[in-house]
Scaffold this motif. Structure first.
Motif, PDB file in Angstrom:
ATOM      1  N   THR A   1       0.818  -1.208   0.000  1.00 15.68           N
ATOM      2  CA  THR A   1       0.000   0.000   0.000  1.00 15.68           C
ATOM      3  C   THR A   1       0.854   1.261   0.000  1.00 15.68           C
ATOM      4  O   THR A   1       0.583   2.205  -0.758  1.00 15.68           O
ATOM      5  CB  THR A   1      -0.925   0.000   1.225  1.00 15.68           C
ATOM      6  OG1 THR A   1      -1.674  -1.215   1.247  1.00 15.68           O
ATOM      7  CG2 THR A   1      -1.880   1.170   1.168  1.00 15.68           C
ATOM      8  N   ILE A   2       1.875   1.295   0.847  1.00 17.16           N
ATOM      9  CA  ILE A   2       2.685   2.510   0.956  1.00 17.16           C
ATOM     10  C   ILE A   2       3.482   2.747  -0.327  1.00 17.16           C
ATOM     11  O   ILE A   2       3.516   3.868  -0.858  1.00 17.16           O
ATOM     12  CB  ILE A   2       3.620   2.427   2.171  1.00 17.16           C
ATOM     13  CG1 ILE A   2       2.801   2.328   3.464  1.00 17.16           C
ATOM     14  CG2 ILE A   2       4.537   3.638   2.217  1.00 17.16           C
ATOM     15  CD1 ILE A   2       1.850   3.470   3.687  1.00 17.16           C
TER      16      ILE A   2
ATOM     17  N   ILE B   1      -3.734   3.188   9.172  1.00 12.94           N
ATOM     18  CA  ILE B   1      -5.041   3.045   8.531  1.00 12.94           C
ATOM     19  C   ILE B   1      -5.085   1.856   7.593  1.00 12.94           C
ATOM     20  O   ILE B   1      -6.073   1.110   7.562  1.00 12.94           O
ATOM     21  CB  ILE B   1      -5.393   4.351   7.774  1.00 12.94           C
ATOM     22  CG1 ILE B   1      -5.488   5.522   8.757  1.00 12.94           C
ATOM     23  CG2 ILE B   1      -6.688   4.197   6.996  1.00 12.94           C
ATOM     24  CD1 ILE B   1      -5.717   6.862   8.080  1.00 12.94           C
ATOM     25  N   VAL B   2      -4.006   1.651   6.833  1.00 13.63           N
ATOM     26  CA  VAL B   2      -4.041   0.640   5.778  1.00 13.63           C
ATOM     27  C   VAL B   2      -4.084  -0.784   6.323  1.00 13.63           C
ATOM     28  O   VAL B   2      -4.534  -1.699   5.617  1.00 13.63           O
ATOM     29  CB  VAL B   2      -2.826   0.808   4.840  1.00 13.63           C
ATOM     30  CG1 VAL B   2      -2.846   2.174   4.181  1.00 13.63           C
ATOM     31  CG2 VAL B   2      -1.511   0.608   5.603  1.00 13.63           C
ATOM     32  N   VAL B   3      -3.617  -0.998   7.559  1.00 15.70           N
ATOM     33  CA  VAL B   3      -3.620  -2.356   8.093  1.00 15.70           C
ATOM     34  C   VAL B   3      -4.966  -2.725   8.710  1.00 15.70           C
ATOM     35  O   VAL B   3      -5.187  -3.895   9.031  1.00 15.70           O
ATOM     36  CB  VAL B   3      -2.503  -2.524   9.150  1.00 15.70           C
ATOM     37  CG1 VAL B   3      -1.136  -2.339   8.513  1.00 15.70           C
ATOM     38  CG2 VAL B   3      -2.700  -1.564  10.303  1.00 15.70           C
TER      39      VAL B   3
ATOM     40  N   THR C   1      -4.035   6.057  -0.362  1.00 16.58           N
ATOM     41  CA  THR C   1      -3.638   4.859   0.390  1.00 16.58           C
ATOM     42  C   THR C   1      -4.852   4.089   0.881  1.00 16.58           C
ATOM     43  O   THR C   1      -4.833   2.856   0.922  1.00 16.58           O
ATOM     44  CB  THR C   1      -2.762   5.259   1.582  1.00 16.58           C
ATOM     45  OG1 THR C   1      -3.453   6.221   2.395  1.00 16.58           O
ATOM     46  CG2 THR C   1      -1.447   5.859   1.115  1.00 16.58           C
ATOM     47  N   ALA C   2      -5.927   4.800   1.248  1.00 19.00           N
ATOM     48  CA  ALA C   2      -7.145   4.114   1.686  1.00 19.00           C
ATOM     49  C   ALA C   2      -7.750   3.303   0.551  1.00 19.00           C
ATOM     50  O   ALA C   2      -8.201   2.160   0.746  1.00 19.00           O
ATOM     51  CB  ALA C   2      -8.157   5.124   2.224  1.00 19.00           C
ATOM     52  N   VAL C   3      -7.764   3.865  -0.649  1.00 21.06           N
ATOM     53  CA  VAL C   3      -8.310   3.140  -1.807  1.00 21.06           C
ATOM     54  C   VAL C   3      -7.443   1.934  -2.141  1.00 21.06           C
ATOM     55  O   VAL C   3      -7.950   0.827  -2.393  1.00 21.06           O
ATOM     56  CB  VAL C   3      -8.430   4.096  -3.004  1.00 21.06           C
ATOM     57  CG1 VAL C   3      -8.821   3.327  -4.263  1.00 21.06           C
ATOM     58  CG2 VAL C   3      -9.454   5.181  -2.716  1.00 21.06           C
ATOM     59  N   ILE C   4      -6.125   2.121  -2.157  1.00 25.18           N
ATOM     60  CA  ILE C   4      -5.230   1.002  -2.465  1.00 25.18           C
ATOM     61  C   ILE C   4      -5.342  -0.070  -1.393  1.00 25.18           C
ATOM     62  O   ILE C   4      -5.316  -1.277  -1.685  1.00 25.18           O
ATOM     63  CB  ILE C   4      -3.780   1.510  -2.594  1.00 25.18           C
ATOM     64  CG1 ILE C   4      -3.655   2.469  -3.773  1.00 25.18           C
ATOM     65  CG2 ILE C   4      -2.817   0.341  -2.774  1.00 25.18           C
ATOM     66  CD1 ILE C   4      -2.290   3.110  -3.895  1.00 25.18           C
TER      67      ILE C   4
ATOM     68  N   ALA D   1      -7.205  -5.361   0.265  1.00 24.71           N
ATOM     69  CA  ALA D   1      -7.980  -6.195   1.191  1.00 24.71           C
ATOM     70  C   ALA D   1      -9.004  -7.060   0.479  1.00 24.71           C
ATOM     71  O   ALA D   1      -9.384  -8.125   0.982  1.00 24.71           O
ATOM     72  CB  ALA D   1      -8.678  -5.303   2.222  1.00 24.71           C
ATOM     73  N   LEU D   2      -9.450  -6.642  -0.693  1.00 24.42           N
ATOM     74  CA  LEU D   2     -10.445  -7.413  -1.440  1.00 24.42           C
ATOM     75  C   LEU D   2      -9.830  -8.411  -2.406  1.00 24.42           C
ATOM     76  O   LEU D   2     -10.545  -9.273  -2.945  1.00 24.42           O
ATOM     77  CB  LEU D   2     -11.360  -6.457  -2.219  1.00 24.42           C
ATOM     78  CG  LEU D   2     -12.210  -5.495  -1.376  1.00 24.42           C
ATOM     79  CD1 LEU D   2     -12.972  -4.550  -2.280  1.00 24.42           C
ATOM     80  CD2 LEU D   2     -13.158  -6.269  -0.471  1.00 24.42           C
TER      81      LEU D   2
END
Length: 592
Positions: A379-380, A408-410, A480-483, A488-489
């Motif tokens: 993500t980063i 947030i990303v985890v 980063t939230a979108v990625i 996650a999906l």
């Protein structure tokens, strides 16, 4: 189901993650690095010179015609001009943030051309320059002579001839300004008494110099049409522009035929010497005469890369320096930028490690830790693709956004892992558990992603300098939230199906047993306190209201500012003397 497609094709999910990291890595290599985003309005500078003109004359004859035409150019915010007693004129036009600086330069140049016919002939001969001006200085390079073998005039001239053009060719360099004693010039110091005795004026000397100091095409001998027996064709070479004081001294100003034939030359009425074009400024380094070069970067250039290229180029040019000449870089803005970015990269690494340690402490399964652990780099690093697509740079705000995004990303990965582990504990196989978990979590993941993006996206639509500053911070976190949601999906359920295993009943490590015991007591105490507080809501509204009041008071009481004041390791001092103070007086104050 969307996620089931990737659970059954884990190789595809991993390939997407690898490609994301590769593209992000490539984007990171080409992204410019700077302290803050480009928030200053773009500017275009028009400069001209009227030799011998006072500040008022320059303002009336040069500034007024140019400013009348330039005023009102498209997207202009304001303009300011400076007219000096040395005959120089500078007009700075400031445009709105986001204006294409190249197009702005063309528009200003067109307006200046309209005013050109109204300017004095001397100004037209000197030329008018229209350049896009960058306010971002990269570094200051100085030339000195430790043994004082060379004076400031020689050093300035050497910098102009041999160094300025070499530095200007470096990619990312917008402008190189030489500061010092100026360039060499042939000085003719006229003697008024000698001129009066011979009936001459200053204009007579000027006209004689202009007529005889010229570069002409003398033609050829034997050029067709020529007689048939012409065997050779020779090009005539004449003395062009004069170079030495002796040659200028031999210029004939006047010829007297009576009563006694006489030729009046420049040396008869003036002292000729090779000196400076102007004596209005001086430059010193540690009290020693020197020359300086201010190097400005182009908008969007990588400041760190530009600084490295400048240092490499100066090392190559140093090999050609005459004996007794030395260069130094006393001022380099990239040192602070480099250190600040390095610290943020270190903070980013520390944040990632701490997040993984917290996950390990709570999940207590190294297989389960691997799932969210791979989320952080994917993500980063993938976020740099968004930075490149948006035209952003690597700066303190974008890196700060990435630091905040680590936590947030985890979240999505932890929720997916925890739910899949829950289904495995209920007897399902890892693959079926991952599918069942994604059936339950697909909607919540999409929802939380939309919530996060909706929180940060409004800041991207702010106008002016404030919007330009915080747009990069907001869109970095949103990207980063979108990625993270896409990760996650796709990748996370596939990894859960491959890596998670049913828990084996065996004694846990002593640290985990102690942590579980302590956490259980804390959780029990917290649950009891919440149960007690919910039965007395009115009582706890009083401290809540006090807390809100204290928060509001602190918000209003704290000083406000646009950007935090940071110690970048240098300070500047400005000395202002009374009007009409001489240069010697100014130099005496500076020397003290």
């Amino acid at each position: 189901m969307f996620s089931r497609f990737f659970i059954e094709r884990p190789i595809l999910a991993n390939v997407i993650a690898v490609i994301t990291m590769l593209l992000g890595g490539v984007a990171l290599l080409v992204l410019p690095a700077e302290l803050y985003p480009q928030i200053t309005p773009p500017t275009v500078r028009v400069s001209a010179n009227y030799p011998g003109g006072s500040a008022k004359v320059v303002a009336d004859t040069v500034g007024a015609p140019i400013e009348q035409q330039v005023n009102g150019v498209e997207n202009m915010l304001y303009m300011s001009s400076t007219s000096s007693n040395d005959g120089s004129y500078a007009l700075t036009i400031t445009f709105e943030v986001g204006t294409n600086i190249d197009m702005a330069q063309v528009l200003v140049q067109n307006r200046v051309q309209i005013a050109l016919a109204q300017l004095p002939p001397e100004v037209q001969r000197q030329g008018i320059t229209t350049l896009k001006q960058s306010t971002d200085i990269v570094m200051f390079v100085t030339l000195t002579s430790p043994d004082e073998r060379y004076d400031s005039l020689f050093l300035s001239n050497y910098a102009t001839i041999h160094i300025r053009d070499a530095l200007s060719r470096i990619p990312g360099v917008g402008q190189v300004t030489v500061i010092g004693a100026g360039s060499y010039s042939m000085r003719l110091w006229l003697d008024p008494d000698e001129l009066a005795a011979r009936g001459l004026t200053t204009l007579d000397v000027v006209n004689a110099v202009e007529e005889q100091n010229v570069q002409v095409a003398a033609g050829q001998i034997g050029q067709p049409p020529a007689p048939p027996d012409q065997a050779t064709q020779l090009t005539v070479t004449t003395l062009g522009r004069l170079r030495t004081p002796e040659q200028f001294g031999d210029i004939i100003v006047k010829t007297i035929t009576a009563p006694t034939p006489q030729i009046v030359r420049v040396r008869d009425v003036a002292r000729v010497e090779l000196g400076a074009q102007t004596y209005d400024q001086f430059f010193q380094v540690n009290g020693v005469p020197a020359a300086g070069m201010a190097v400005f970067q182009l908008p969007g250039a990588n400041a760190l890369d530009v600084a490295d290229r400048i240092r490499a180029e100066m090392e190559q040019l140093r090999e050609q320096f005459p004996p007794g000449m030395h260069y130094d870089i006393p001022f380099d803005t990239t040192l602070f930028v480099r250190e600040a970015i390095r610290e943020l990269y270190l903070t980013l690494l520390e944040a990632g490690v701490l997040v993984l340690l917290v996950i390990l402490v709570f999940l207590q399964d190294w297989r389960a830790v691997l799932v969210p652990a791979t989320t952080v780099p994917v993500t980063i690093v993938g976020a740099f693709i968004a930075l490149f697509a948006f035209g952003f740079s690597v700066n303190l705000l974008t890196l700060f956004g990435l630091v905040l995004a680590v936590g947030i990303v985890v979240d999505d990965a932890i929720v997916v892992t925890e739910n899949a582990a829950h289904h495995i504990e209920n007897g399902q196989q890892p693959k079926e558990a991952a599918i069942a978990a994604m059936v339950e979590l697909f909607g919540p993941i999409i929802g939380i992603t939309l919530v996060l993006t909706s929180v940060f996206l409004p800041a991207a639509f702010l106008r002016g300098i404030t919007g330009q500053l915080y747009r990069q911070f907001a869109l970095t976190i949103a990207a980063t939230a979108v990625i993270s949601a896409i990760n996650a999906l796709t990748l996370k359920p596939a990894q859960c199906a491959l890596w998670l295993r049913p828990a084996v009943q065996r004694p846990r490590f002593i640290f985990f047993r102690a942590f579980n015991s302590f956490y259980g007591r804390v959780e029990h105490a917290y649950a009891r306190s919440v149960h007690w507080m919910t039965r007395r809501p009115a009582l706890f509204m009083i401290p809540y209201a006090l807390l809100v009041a204290v928060t509001l008071w602190g918000f209003l009481a704290l000083p406000t500012g646009f950007l935090p004041i940071e110690d970048q390791g240098y300070f500047m001092t400005s000395v202002q003397l009374p009007d009409a103070a001489s240069q010697d007086r100014t130099k005496a104050v500076v020397d003290r």
